[in-house]
Design an enzyme around this catalytic site. Structure first.
Site, short mmCIF file in Angstrom:
data_model
loop_
_atom_site.label_atom_id
_atom_site.label_comp_id
_atom_site.label_asym_id
_atom_site.label_seq_id
_atom_site.Cartn_x
_atom_site.Cartn_y
_atom_site.Cartn_z
N MET A 385 -58.62 30.53 85.99
CA MET A 385 -58.62 30.97 87.38
C MET A 385 -59.95 30.62 88.02
O MET A 385 -61.01 30.96 87.51
CB MET A 385 -58.37 32.49 87.44
N ASN A 387 -62.01 31.50 90.33
CA ASN A 387 -62.90 32.35 91.14
C ASN A 387 -64.20 31.60 91.44
O ASN A 387 -64.79 30.99 90.56
CB ASN A 387 -63.26 33.62 90.38
N HIS A 419 -60.03 21.08 85.96
CA HIS A 419 -59.10 21.58 86.98
C HIS A 419 -59.75 22.71 87.78
O HIS A 419 -59.74 22.71 89.01
CB HIS A 419 -57.83 22.08 86.26
N GLU A 420 -60.32 23.66 87.08
CA GLU A 420 -60.90 24.82 87.76
C GLU A 420 -62.15 24.42 88.55
O GLU A 420 -62.41 24.96 89.63
CB GLU A 420 -61.22 25.93 86.77
N GLU A 442 -53.01 23.22 94.18
CA GLU A 442 -52.77 23.06 92.75
C GLU A 442 -52.49 21.62 92.36
O GLU A 442 -52.97 21.14 91.35
CB GLU A 442 -51.61 23.96 92.31
ZN LIG Z 1 -55.24 25.53 89.81
#
Ligand SMILES: [Zn+2]
Length: 1006
Positions: A385, A387, A419-420, A442
């Protein structure tokens, strides 16, 4: 956020079940209760009912997982399903307090306006704008309670009688609105459960201006449930349990941790303070710490964030250690870990630091968040995730042993981290204005993870693997009649979980890659920053610290393109995101020209039926391949032509040339040729000169040929003949694609008499290669003499694709090695077996041991003493009695929640296992057959598609409209109901395939 079913270590493009998420069945939905008296509440007298009961701390292995089958998304769905569409109720608040405004304008007599909002799927008012949050939280990790205060700076732009904000499962008190020294108390506090909001009603009109909304709140942390502010734990080597607490807010869980305006466009700065005896961290660097009296706690005061969406706010407390590196521009990058796992941080730290540098250079924009921390969380069920400044991960995906981990795990970890980090700009700095554009967020990060890691590790050949991990998953999701367009308007935020699926992530990434390749090659491909790159930079500058919509990106890309082509990006991409499905480009050679037409791919085409014509604007890339035996030049340079409807390509068309469409599989479409001669020549060259084609080209041909054969468009024998080129191929992408199509065929063939010839055909291809590469140096397998050495990373990938399937097929040499290794493990003669081969050893024992029952129970009873996971392979048993036993183990509550759906999926794929799993689903329908989780719906689809009993098929039909109605999908229905429909659709496909394609089919192994 990263979807669990993407590029996980064991991703199976056909049937990866991903992971399951924890339950939230305990969630009730709050009814406003007594807020009697004043806003000052006496100690012990809670103004609102608590919604979660505090559990006593559970021991490991307690029965929590029996209630932990749900996806996190059930949390949101429960709201939609449980809450009645009426407002629940309203409590009067006295006007106590001397600072009460003296204005006396009457309260609106009707509350109908609230009801109207509620039924419309609420969006918050655009005239109450949060600017800044001062937030302080004090968690108690023993009791699970937390207390907080929030002071929100608001700008009110239109006079109003009420203010609405989000809060869920929180007890609110001391609520007031202040302007300067004047405090205004609400006359009523109304809770609106269907929208997870509260409304403050004021007895006087609140005028335009700046205000501060102040609220105290208490909540209860979930225990291992990754939503809101929740507690997690890990066990150290001495068996001692350590607690930590962390937040997870995407998409709509910030409201569970603090009262807020929980919509992505309502960005505000945050000043976060956390009081704890453990070490706290948050989005921003620490500003200061100070002791909290004699409590042993410290107040951790963090710097003010730049404007950010609520779903990206984050904080946590833990006793983790931290390692740090700095990027070349000096940005601190930290990786956290339990102290005894700190040696597992070096891979993540290296990838994270270099990815930061890669994206900093690509985006050419310095983030306003001045540090980047990476935080592992046990039981986190999203993989990661994003954040802002504090990225969270499922622990095993971040902390990895770089010297012993399988290649598959290393690259999955690297791509997750990339990705993050990609999101830190694309998602965090510039955020989608509403969840409708989640796909862009995404899909973009999913694409960029390949760009970054391919630059970090060029030897891994990730851009070829893109075909397997993105295209194949996207094709599979999108070939169904029950697919949906990438862009799906979702008015109700509580329906968001439906969007986190393979169309959003994998198809989204695929169409963005196609766009990038097209725009970069439009500049001749020579610039280090072509049209895509320049447009992206412009977009980031234009919308930094703000929000944007998909069209804003298209316009930015158009703006930096040639004047003559203004609007072409927008025109091209809008068709791709607003239409379900994907095209097949049909290639015909006519008198020195190549003519391209297109139609929409369907799972099945009736013989003599007309194709569904389509009109996607497709950037078609192509090359002309010359006869390798007569031409010194093997191929013309690649070109790209935009195909609108149909396009004719002029070719030099020398004798014995082939046009290669969709070079390196950069485009999201399949390709079909209308000439058998073409396929024969292709087959010849694939065998005689495979290096003419890139690995992605070869994998793409293979995948297309089988998709066309299984949909009744191309001969099955032709597909089988062409596929024999893989016997000499050692590329992992080609083989993973091959096994993917074999698995799909396995399901279609089922118990048809052709199965015998089919198994022999597959074994003749898989057997020799699997035996050659074997179990690795560890098992003393010798490579066939004369074979070309395969790089270690590719060899590990190839092995992880081939060996598990060879075990399923029962390839003798592979099985005998596996059984020998199992015996050595049991007798203590096998030491330090690599993690990679342990599951294969156990699978072999469960499927091929001379005493299957004994092997099964050995794995179960020795699960604590044998290395690795001995439990998941139990789901592969072919014996029905043991399949029932596996169900009992799943029901016992002894397994980690994440194991359950993958095991059910695996069990459904075992011989006659679907019947057992279906019965289980029926008896746990609430947890599996009406949920929105993508992984659960994929498991349901797989199970239904493999059902053999007419009675069970009828049961499945009856759940979704009966034999005549199951094809009529209902808008907004849960993911698992769609899974049932898709499974039934695949059953119909299998039936047609058997009756048409396999009828009279005389394929026998050579
Ligand atoms: Zn993502």
């Amino acid at each position: 956020m990263k979807n669990p079913s993407d590029t996980s270590a064991d991703a199976d493009p056909q049937w990866d079940a991903g992971q399951v998420d924890p339950d939230d069945s305990e969630h009730g939905f709050l009814l406003a209760l007594d807020m009697n008296g004043s806003s000052s509440t006496s100690p012990g007298q809670k103004p609102y009912r608590r919604h979660r009961t505090k559990p006593t701390p559970a021991e490991p292995g307690s029965s929590k997982s029996s209630s932990a089958w749900f996806s996190w998304s059930k949390l949101a769905f429960a709201a939609a399903l449980v809450a009645v569409a009426s407002l629940v109720i309203i409590t009067a608040v006295s006007m106590g307090g001397s600072s009460q405004s003296e204005r006396t304008t009457a309260l609106p007599e009707s509350l109908d306006f609230l009801q109207a909002n509620s039924s419309q799927g609420l969006r918050l008012s655009s005239s109450v704008i949060p600017r800044h949050y001062d937030l302080e939280v004090t968690p108690d990790l023993e009791t699970l309670g937390f207390h907080g205060t929030v002071d929100i700076a608001l700008l009110i732009t239109e006079p109003t009688y009420h203010i609405r904000f989000h809060a869920l499962d929180l007890n609110l008190s001391n609520i007031y609105l202040a302007q300067g020294s004047t405090r205004l108390l609400p006359t009523r506090v109304v809770e609106d459960p269907p929208t997870q909001t509260f409304v403050l009603l004021f007895g006087t009109i609140v005028g335009v201006g700046d205000y501060r909304l102040s609220i105290d709140f208490d909540g209860v942390m979930g225990d291992g449930e990754p939503a809101g502010f929740y507690r997690s734990s890990y066990m150290d080597g001495s068996g001692q349990k350590h607690y930590l607490a962390i937040t997870h807010f995407e998409p709509v869980f910030a409201r569970m941790a603090f009262p807020c305006f929980d919509e992505p466009a309502l960005k505000a700065s945050f000043k976060i303070t956390v009081c704890s005896a453990l070490t706290a961290l948050s989005n921003m660097p620490l500003n200061k710490t100070e002791p909290v009296g004699a409590s042993g706690m410290s107040r951790y005061v963090f710097q003010k964030t730049p404007p950010q969406s609520t779903y990206l706010a984050a904080w946590g407390v833990s006793d983790y250690s931290r390692v740090e590196a700095r990027t070349s521009s000096g940005i601190p990058v930290g990786v956290y870990a339990p102290s005894e796992s700190i040696n597992l941080t070096s891979f993540a730290l290296d990838v994270a630091t270099r990815s930061m540098e890669f994206f900093q250079k690509l985006y050419n924009y310095t983030l306003p968040v001045p540090k980047m921390d990476h935080f592992p969380v046990p039981d986190f069920t999203s993989e990661g995730m994003e954040n802002w400044g504090l990225i969270t991960y499922e622990d095993s995906l971040l902390l990895i042993n770089r010297s012993s981990a399988p290649a598959q795990d290393l690259q999955a970890s690297a791509m997750l981290i990339a990705h993050e980090i990609a999101h830190q700009w694309f998602g965090d700095l510039v955020t989608m204005a509403w969840w409708d554009d989640l796909w862009l967020n995404e899909g973009f990060a999913e694409f960029m993870q390949y760009k970054s890691v391919a630059a970090l590790h060029p030897d891994w050949d990730l851009l070829s693997q893109f075909f397997v991990y993105e295209h194949l998953l996207a094709f599979e999701a999108d070939e169904s009649m029950f697919t949906h367009p990438i862009y799906l308007p979702v008015a109700d935020p509580l329906l968001l979980p439906m969007l986190f699926d393979d169309v959003t992530y994998n198809k989204g990434a695929s169409v963005i890659r196609m766009l990038e390749d097209w725009l970069e090659s439009a500049d001749g491909g020579h610039l280090s920053c072509g049209q895509f790159c320049r447009g992206l930079r412009q977009y980031l500058v234009q919308y930094a610290e703000s929000t944007a919509q998909t069209a804003n990106l298209w316009h930015a890309l158009d703006a930096v393109g040639p004047e003559a082509h203004k609007g072409i990006v927008n025109d091209t991409m809008s068709g791709w995101i607003s239409n379900p499905g994907f095209p097949v480009v049909l290639v015909s050679a006519q008198n020195g020209f190549v003519r391209l037409t297109q139609f929409r791919y369907t799972l099945w085409k009736d013989t003599n039926a007309t194709e569904i014509s389509s009109s996607w604007q497709i950037p078609v890339s192509y090359r002309i391949l010359m006869d390798p035996h007569s031409s010194p030049t093997h191929a013309t340079p690649a070109k790209t032509v935009l195909m609108n409807g149909h396009t004719t390509i002029m070719t030099p068309a020398p004798r014995n040339s082939l046009v290669l469409i969709n070079r390196d599989r950069v485009g999201f479409y399949r390709v079909m040729f209308d000439s058998i001669d073409y396929y024969k020549q292709l087959s010849h060259w694939l065998k005689s000169s495979p290096s003419l084609f890139s690995p992605a080209d070869r994998a793409g041909f293979l995948s297309d040929i089988w998709a066309l054969a299984t949909s009744n468009r191309l001969g099955l024998q032709l597909a089988m003949d062409i596929t024999t080129f893989v016997a000499k191929d050692r590329d992992p992408t080609v083989w993973r694609t091959c096994i993917s199509v074999f698995k799909q065929m396995d399901r279609l063939v089922g118990a048809h008499p052709f199965i015998e010839a089919w198994n022999q055909y597959k074994s003749s291809l898989v057997g020799p290669v699997a035996a050659e590469i074997g179990w690795g140096a560890f098992a003393a397998t010798k490579s066939r003499s004369g074979s070309k050495p395969i790089p270690a990373h590719a060899l590990s990938l190839l092995r992880s694709a081939l060996i598990p399937y060879a075990i399923t097929l029962g390839i003798p040499r592979v099985v005998s090695t596996g059984l020998e290794l199992f015996d050595e493990l049991l007798t203590g003669n096998l030491h330090d077996a690599p993690d990679e081969i342990l599951p294969w050893i156990y699978s072999t024992a469960v499927m091929h041991s001379s005493n299957l029952t004994e092997a099964y129970y050995i794995l179960w009873h020795l699960r604590e003493s044998l290395p690795g996971d001995t439990v998941s392979p139990l789901a592969q048993t072919p014996l029905q009695a043991l399949q029932n036993q596996t169900i009992k183990i799943i029901e016992s509550g002894e397994l980690r929640p994440q194991m359950i759906v993958p095991m059910l999926s695996s069990l459904a794929g075992a011989k006659h296992g679907a019947s057992v799993v279906w019965s289980f689903f029926l008896s746990h329908a609430d947890q599996f057959l009406s949920v929105s989780s993508n992984s659960a719906s994929q498991a349901v689809e797989k199970c239904v598609s493999l059902l053999e009993s007419a009675q069970q098929i009828r049961q499945a039909q009856d759940l979704v409209g009966g034999p005549d109605g199951w094809m009529d999908a209902e808008p907004g229905e849960s993911g698992s109901r769609t899974g049932i429909r898709r499974g039934l659709e695949r059953l119909v496909h299998s039936s047609k395939f058997k009756s048409v394609v396999l009828k009279g089919f005389k394929a026998h192994p050579e």
